[in-house]
Design an enzyme around this catalytic site. Structure first.
Site, short mmCIF file in Angstrom:
data_model
loop_
_atom_site.label_atom_id
_atom_site.label_comp_id
_atom_site.label_asym_id
_atom_site.label_seq_id
_atom_site.Cartn_x
_atom_site.Cartn_y
_atom_site.Cartn_z
N LYS A 80 0.87 -1.18 0.00
CA LYS A 80 0.00 0.00 0.00
C LYS A 80 0.91 1.23 0.00
CE LYS A 80 -4.49 1.00 0.46
NZ LYS A 80 -5.66 0.24 -0.01
N GLY A 180 -25.93 1.91 2.31
CA GLY A 180 -24.96 2.57 1.44
C GLY A 180 -25.19 2.16 0.00
N VAL A 181 -25.88 3.03 -0.75
CA VAL A 181 -26.13 2.70 -2.16
C VAL A 181 -25.30 3.62 -3.06
CG1 VAL A 181 -28.27 1.40 -2.16
CG2 VAL A 181 -28.37 3.88 -1.86
N GLY A 182 -23.99 3.55 -2.84
CA GLY A 182 -23.04 4.27 -3.71
C GLY A 182 -22.70 3.38 -4.88
N VAL A 184 -20.86 0.60 -5.24
CA VAL A 184 -21.03 -0.85 -5.06
C VAL A 184 -22.46 -1.19 -4.67
CG1 VAL A 184 -20.25 -2.91 -3.83
CG2 VAL A 184 -18.60 -1.11 -4.37
N TYR A 186 -25.31 0.26 -5.05
CA TYR A 186 -26.32 0.41 -6.11
C TYR A 186 -26.28 -0.79 -7.06
CZ TYR A 186 -28.89 2.15 -10.13
OH TYR A 186 -29.78 2.27 -11.15
P1 NAD Z 1 -19.19 5.13 -2.50
O1 NAD Z 1 -18.57 6.32 -1.89
O2 NAD Z 1 -19.54 5.16 -3.95
O3 NAD Z 1 -20.55 4.74 -1.73
C1 NAD Z 1 -20.66 4.78 -0.35
C2 NAD Z 1 -22.09 5.23 -0.04
O4 NAD Z 1 -22.29 5.12 1.37
C3 NAD Z 1 -22.36 6.69 -0.41
O5 NAD Z 1 -23.54 6.77 -1.19
C4 NAD Z 1 -22.50 7.39 0.95
O6 NAD Z 1 -23.42 8.47 0.90
C5 NAD Z 1 -23.02 6.25 1.79
N1 NAD Z 1 -22.83 6.41 3.24
C6 NAD Z 1 -21.84 7.04 3.91
N2 NAD Z 1 -22.01 6.93 5.24
C7 NAD Z 1 -23.16 6.22 5.42
C8 NAD Z 1 -23.85 5.76 6.57
N3 NAD Z 1 -23.43 6.03 7.79
N4 NAD Z 1 -24.99 5.04 6.37
C9 NAD Z 1 -25.45 4.76 5.12
N5 NAD Z 1 -24.81 5.17 3.99
C10 NAD Z 1 -23.68 5.89 4.15
O7 NAD Z 1 -18.21 3.91 -2.17
P2 NAD Z 1 -18.16 2.49 -2.85
O8 NAD Z 1 -17.09 2.46 -3.86
O9 NAD Z 1 -19.54 2.05 -3.20
O10 NAD Z 1 -17.62 1.60 -1.62
C11 NAD Z 1 -18.46 1.24 -0.55
C12 NAD Z 1 -17.63 0.46 0.48
O11 NAD Z 1 -17.08 -0.70 -0.14
C13 NAD Z 1 -16.46 1.24 1.05
O12 NAD Z 1 -16.23 0.84 2.38
C14 NAD Z 1 -15.28 0.76 0.20
O13 NAD Z 1 -14.04 0.87 0.89
C15 NAD Z 1 -15.66 -0.69 0.01
N6 NAD Z 1 -15.05 -1.30 -1.18
C16 NAD Z 1 -15.30 -0.80 -2.42
C17 NAD Z 1 -14.73 -1.39 -3.54
C18 NAD Z 1 -15.01 -0.86 -4.92
O14 NAD Z 1 -14.71 -1.56 -5.89
N7 NAD Z 1 -15.60 0.31 -5.06
C19 NAD Z 1 -13.89 -2.51 -3.39
C20 NAD Z 1 -13.66 -3.02 -2.11
C21 NAD Z 1 -14.25 -2.40 -1.02
#
Ligand code: NAD
Length: 360
Positions: A80, A180-182, A184, A186
């Site tokens: 990292k 959390g519907v960001g 991943v 969604y």
């Molecule tokens: P993202 O930022 O697109 O989505 C996160 C969502 O969570 C956002 O919509 C945010 O508004 C919401 N959120 C924040 N705090 C919250 C709470 N207290 N309650 C409910 N919702 C809340 O991130 P992502 O890329 O979708 O990643 C989500 C998680 O998965 C993170 O922990 C990330 O480290 C992990 N992750 C992601 C990937 C990837 O490929 N994107 C891979 C491995 C792990």
């Protein structure tokens, strides 16, 4: 802080401090392990309050990557990097290129990717100075945003948990709460709709909830209440620490399967979940789809093949649940054992590959 003592304790191989006077770059790269292959892990750009805090974070994250890659069955080690600074104000092309030259100087022992505070366009800049970078744009031969692959992996981990809980991989009619519907969450919700599951979503961002409800006609719950909903599976897909001594007693689910990193607020939470009778699929097993997808770039990216690899998260999750049951340990401990055993078993016999072999 004695860095040598710290890196010896946790078995890191190399910690590199990178400084560039012209651009003000201050970065630390940690190579935790190359026993299975080059150490892959993202670059975090963050305004750490001190150098000690940055070193602490990079050591912790690099070690986590070793376990994630090993358990996912990849021939990759763990590493990292952190860049100290505010990405909004301190990031520049010269700074990223200066950083990339340090990555290049490691000769492929460390391969970088995007992480908190860095983006795909940043990695495209890094690519100008080194081949040892993944997560670059598709037009440069990269795999693009890994979130869809991560969601695909979470779905298959959920099926493995379902099989153990209910004897079937079908999620039809199961109630899943996605917090959390960001990016991943969604995508995962979309897959769950296709599976004909019943879905409730939560997010602190009202627009994210609105989009999901509009597109997929799911139910909603306020984010602070998400973990308390009576359901079959709770899926934390937001920030870390969702499973804590205060939230675990309020869970009303049979299993927890989500993408969020570091879901357990403390190590003891693994025991608390087991005592509460909740089947927890360990986060770094469940969310490995992103790194599996990115690793495919090293042999020439092909989406169909990558997604086939990601689907194997079903088998890994199943093996973790089986090990936990057979050895009478928590699933979190079983996941670590699985990773450690693979490193021990494979590191000694695998064909030695130079980074150049990996790049064809
Ligand atoms: P993202 O930022 O697109 O989505 C996160 C969502 O969570 C956002 O919509 C945010 O508004 C919401 N959120 C924040 N705090 C919250 C709470 N207290 N309650 C409910 N919702 C809340 O991130 P992502 O890329 O979708 O990643 C989500 C998680 O998965 C993170 O922990 C990330 O480290 C992990 N992750 C992601 C990937 C990837 O490929 N994107 C891979 C491995 C792990």
């Amino acid at each position: 802080m004695d860095v040598f003592e710290r890196i010896a304790d946790e078995g890191h191989e190399q910690v590199v401090h990178c400084y560039d006077k012209a651009t003000g770059l201050r970065a630390v790269i940690a190579v935790h392990s190359t026993r299975l292959g080059p150490a892959l892990g993202g670059t975090r750009f963050f305004p750490y309050a001190s150098e000690a805090e940055a070193v602490e974070d990079v050591l912790r994250l690099a070690r986590g990557m070793t376990y994630k890659a090993a358990a996912a069955g990849l021939d990759l080690g763990g590493g990292k990097a952190v860049i100290i600074g505010n990405p909004a104000t301190d990031k520049s092309e010269p700074l990223l290129r200066a950083y990339a030259r340090f990555v290049d100087a490691l000769g492929g022992r460390y391969i970088t990717a995007e992480d908190v505070g860095t983006t795909q366009p940043d990695m495209d800049i890094v690519r100008k100075e080194t081949r040892h970078v993944t997560g670059i744009s598709q037009w440069l031969g990269g795999s693009g945003d890994p979130s869809a692959a991560t969601a695909w992996g979470v779905l298959h981990a959920m099926k493995a948990v379902g099989k153990r809980l209910w004897g079937t991989t079908s999620l039809a009619g199961r109630h899943v709460v996605v917090s959390g519907v960001g990016k991943v969450g969604y995508c995962l919700t979309r897959h769950l709709v296709e599976e004909r599951a019943r879905i409730t979503v939560a997010d602190v961002n009202a627009a994210a909830v609105e989009r999901t409800v509009g597109d997929l006609q799911v139910d909603t719950v306020p984010p602070e209440k998400a973990h308390t909903v009576e359901c079959d599976i709770f899926s934390p897909c937001a920030m870390g620490g969702a499973l804590s001594p205060s939230t675990i007693p309020e869970l009303r689910c049979a299993g927890v399967v989500g993408s969020a990193n570091n879901q357990l607020a403390t190590a003891e939470c693994g025991d608390l979940l087991a005592e509460a009778g909740v089947l927890y699929a360990p986060d770094f097993i469940v969310n490995a789809g992103g790194i599996i997808n990115i690793a495919e770039e090293l042999v020439g990216y092909h989406q169909e093949r990558a997604y086939e690899q990601v689907r194997r998260i079903y088998d890994t999750t199943d093996a973790v649940l089986e090990t936990a049951a057979a050895e009478g340990v928590t699933t979190a401990v079983a996941a670590e054992r699985l990773a450690e055993r693979r490193i021990e078993a494979v590191a000694g016999v695998r064909l030695f590959r130079t980074p150049d072999d990996l790049h064809h």
